[in-house]
Motif scaffolding. Structure first.
Motif, PDB file in Angstrom:
ATOM      1  N   GLU A 154      11.955   1.625  -5.076  1.00 37.99           N
ATOM      2  CA  GLU A 154      12.333   0.809  -3.922  1.00 37.99           C
ATOM      3  C   GLU A 154      11.376   1.053  -2.752  1.00 37.99           C
ATOM      4  N   LYS A 155      10.965   2.299  -2.578  1.00 37.32           N
ATOM      5  CA  LYS A 155      10.002   2.629  -1.520  1.00 37.32           C
ATOM      6  C   LYS A 155       8.634   2.034  -1.823  1.00 37.32           C
ATOM      7  N   ILE A 156       8.238   2.062  -3.110  1.00 38.21           N
ATOM      8  CA  ILE A 156       6.965   1.456  -3.494  1.00 38.21           C
ATOM      9  C   ILE A 156       7.011  -0.048  -3.257  1.00 38.21           C
ATOM     10  N   TYR A 157       8.148  -0.655  -3.574  1.00 38.56           N
ATOM     11  CA  TYR A 157       8.306  -2.095  -3.335  1.00 38.56           C
ATOM     12  C   TYR A 157       8.137  -2.410  -1.850  1.00 38.56           C
ATOM     13  N   ASP A 158       8.818  -1.665  -1.014  1.00 41.61           N
ATOM     14  CA  ASP A 158       8.749  -1.888   0.440  1.00 41.61           C
ATOM     15  C   ASP A 158       7.311  -1.754   0.939  1.00 41.61           C
ATOM     16  N   LYS A 159       6.584  -0.808   0.389  1.00 43.22           N
ATOM     17  CA  LYS A 159       5.193  -0.565   0.790  1.00 43.22           C
ATOM     18  C   LYS A 159       4.317  -1.792   0.563  1.00 43.22           C
ATOM     19  N   TRP A 160       4.528  -2.501  -0.549  1.00 43.47           N
ATOM     20  CA  TRP A 160       3.619  -3.588  -0.924  1.00 43.47           C
ATOM     21  C   TRP A 160       4.136  -4.981  -0.608  1.00 43.47           C
ATOM     22  N   PHE A 161       5.440  -5.142  -0.414  1.00 41.62           N
ATOM     23  CA  PHE A 161       5.979  -6.483  -0.204  1.00 41.62           C
ATOM     24  C   PHE A 161       6.590  -6.709   1.177  1.00 41.62           C
ATOM     25  N   VAL A 162       6.816  -5.634   1.905  1.00 44.74           N
ATOM     26  CA  VAL A 162       7.427  -5.775   3.235  1.00 44.74           C
ATOM     27  C   VAL A 162       6.479  -5.301   4.337  1.00 44.74           C
ATOM     28  N   GLN A 163       5.770  -4.230   4.102  1.00 43.58           N
ATOM     29  CA  GLN A 163       4.835  -3.699   5.091  1.00 43.58           C
ATOM     30  C   GLN A 163       3.467  -4.377   4.975  1.00 43.58           C
ATOM     31  N   ALA A 164       2.629  -4.159   5.972  1.00 36.52           N
ATOM     32  CA  ALA A 164       1.254  -4.688   5.944  1.00 36.52           C
ATOM     33  C   ALA A 164       0.463  -3.979   4.856  1.00 36.52           C
ATOM     34  N   ILE A 165      -0.327  -4.747   4.109  1.00 36.79           N
ATOM     35  CA  ILE A 165      -1.077  -4.173   2.998  1.00 36.79           C
ATOM     36  C   ILE A 165      -2.584  -4.354   3.211  1.00 36.79           C
TER      37      ILE A 165
ATOM     38  N   ASN B 149       6.072 -10.211   3.632  1.00 42.63           N
ATOM     39  CA  ASN B 149       7.450 -10.427   4.085  1.00 42.63           C
ATOM     40  C   ASN B 149       8.304 -10.989   2.951  1.00 42.63           C
ATOM     41  N   TRP B 150       8.330 -10.277   1.833  1.00 44.30           N
ATOM     42  CA  TRP B 150       9.024 -10.711   0.629  1.00 44.30           C
ATOM     43  C   TRP B 150      10.080  -9.662   0.272  1.00 44.30           C
ATOM     44  N   PRO B 151      11.255  -9.709   0.911  1.00 41.74           N
ATOM     45  CA  PRO B 151      12.303  -8.726   0.617  1.00 41.74           C
ATOM     46  C   PRO B 151      12.713  -8.769  -0.852  1.00 41.74           C
ATOM     47  N   MET B 152      13.214  -7.665  -1.345  1.00 39.73           N
ATOM     48  CA  MET B 152      13.626  -7.591  -2.740  1.00 39.73           C
ATOM     49  C   MET B 152      14.733  -8.598  -3.036  1.00 39.73           C
ATOM     50  N   SER B 153      14.567  -9.363  -4.111  1.00 42.38           N
ATOM     51  CA  SER B 153      15.541 -10.386  -4.486  1.00 42.38           C
ATOM     52  C   SER B 153      16.755  -9.755  -5.153  1.00 42.38           C
ATOM     53  N   ASP B 154      17.850 -10.517  -5.184  1.00 38.52           N
ATOM     54  CA  ASP B 154      19.044 -10.055  -5.884  1.00 38.52           C
ATOM     55  C   ASP B 154      18.751  -9.883  -7.375  1.00 38.52           C
ATOM     56  N   ARG B 155      17.853 -10.723  -7.901  1.00 39.33           N
ATOM     57  CA  ARG B 155      17.471 -10.618  -9.310  1.00 39.33           C
ATOM     58  C   ARG B 155      16.882  -9.243  -9.612  1.00 39.33           C
ATOM     59  N   LEU B 156      15.977  -8.795  -8.729  1.00 41.02           N
ATOM     60  CA  LEU B 156      15.317  -7.515  -8.965  1.00 41.02           C
ATOM     61  C   LEU B 156      16.255  -6.343  -8.684  1.00 41.02           C
TER      62      LEU B 156
END
Length: 301
Positions: A258-269, A277-284
């Motif tokens: 979850e932290k790795i996800y936040d690093k690449w999809f929510v924070q600046a990369i 700005n792609w928060p984790m989906s309910d699917r994931l």
């Protein structure tokens, strides 16, 4: 006659022994013997696997594979286990894993039944959907708007396979260009040589975010297929799969993934410090709570 029978029996026993030993040998055995694991990376699958300004592979899938390597170091008692990085494309990633050149392909690979005939996949690490991107000035909003026009998708992908099939079934008469990678496909539309680029929406979003003028792009609203991503691994290697899948599941369950996800999809990369700005989906979230390597899109609805 008796001697021939004995000779044949001995030969069959020898061949059977060789077959059993060959079957029993796992990538784990080779990795432990060589002290090295080989990871395949993509050069432009933002934010999963791509090159930074120093030409170093980085991304969401790379971080996951590095987590797998750390788990293997502990399991194999190899704290000095080396990692070799090999560039792969959409077309080469599966053959290179299947023939033993690469141990894990760390990118944006759709897990489907056709591919499972050649390789295996880790528990699903991302769920995306196929869409297309086009320039707003082209005024293309639906698949029907592309009838008789030129479109592009990346060579070796499930997207290109779908596009080819639907073009025939719906008699759209589109001219389909296979691109060598995602960046090339995006550039084909940007330069005016194609009207639309079909690819997974999260990859398209990354390309749009990193483009010179993000406002000029249109991302289609309709989802044309559901795509579960996994780390590609060898088929028929139960020991290696157990180790890899266990490492991924552990990262899901203890919060690391979850932290790795936040690093690449929510924070600046890097390298342009763009934010998807792609928060984790309910699917994931569902997959993280109950890991699965299913290739059935219905499982992720």
């Amino acid at each position: 006659m008796h001697k021939n029978w004995l000779a044949q029996s001995a030969l069959l026993a020898l061949l059977g022994s060789v077959a059993i030993n060959a079957h029993a040998e796992s990538r784990l055995d080779r990795i432990k013997q060589n002290g090295e694991i080989t990871l395949g990376y993509r050069e432009s699958s933002i934010p999963f696997s791509f090159l930074d300004d120093d030409q170093k592979p980085i991304g969401y899938s790379i971080d996951i594979c590095e987590g797998i390597v750390e788990a293997l170091k502990e399991q194999l008692a190899l704290p000095e286990l080396k990692t070799k990085m090999v560039s792969v494309t959409s077309s080469t990633r599966i053959p290179l894993v299947a023939n033993g050149t690469v141990d894990l392909a760390c990118g944006s690979a759709t897990n489907n039944e056709q591919r499972q005939q050649q390789v295996s996949f880790s528990p699903t690490i991302f769920v995306t959907a196929m869409r297309f991107v086009s320039l707003k000035k082209n005024n293309i909003n639906e698949l029907e708007d592309l009838r008789g026009k030129t479109v592009v998708s990346t060579s070796g992908t499930s997207n290109l396979r779908w596009l080819t099939q639907v073009n025939v079934e719906q008699k759209l008469n589109m001219r389909i260009i296979p691109a060598k990678d995602h960046a090339a496909g995006f550039l084909t539309v940007e330069s005016g040589r194609a009207h639309a680029f079909f690819m997974d929406d999260v990859l398209l979003l990354g390309l749009i975010a990193g483009s010179r003028n993000a406002d000029q792009w249109y991302l289609s609203q309709k989802e044309y297929s559901l795509e579960p991503y996994g780390i590609i691994q060898p088929k028929g290697d139960a020991g290696f799969k157990q180790a890899v899948d266990g490492a991924v599941a552990a990262m899901m369950q203890d919060g690391r993934l979850e932290k790795i996800y936040d690093k690449w999809f929510v924070q600046a990369i890097p390298p342009k410090n763009v934010t998807l700005n792609w928060p984790m989906s309910d699917r994931l979230k569902k997959v993280f709570a109950k890991p699965t390597d299913s290739a059935d899109p219905a499982v992720y609805q």
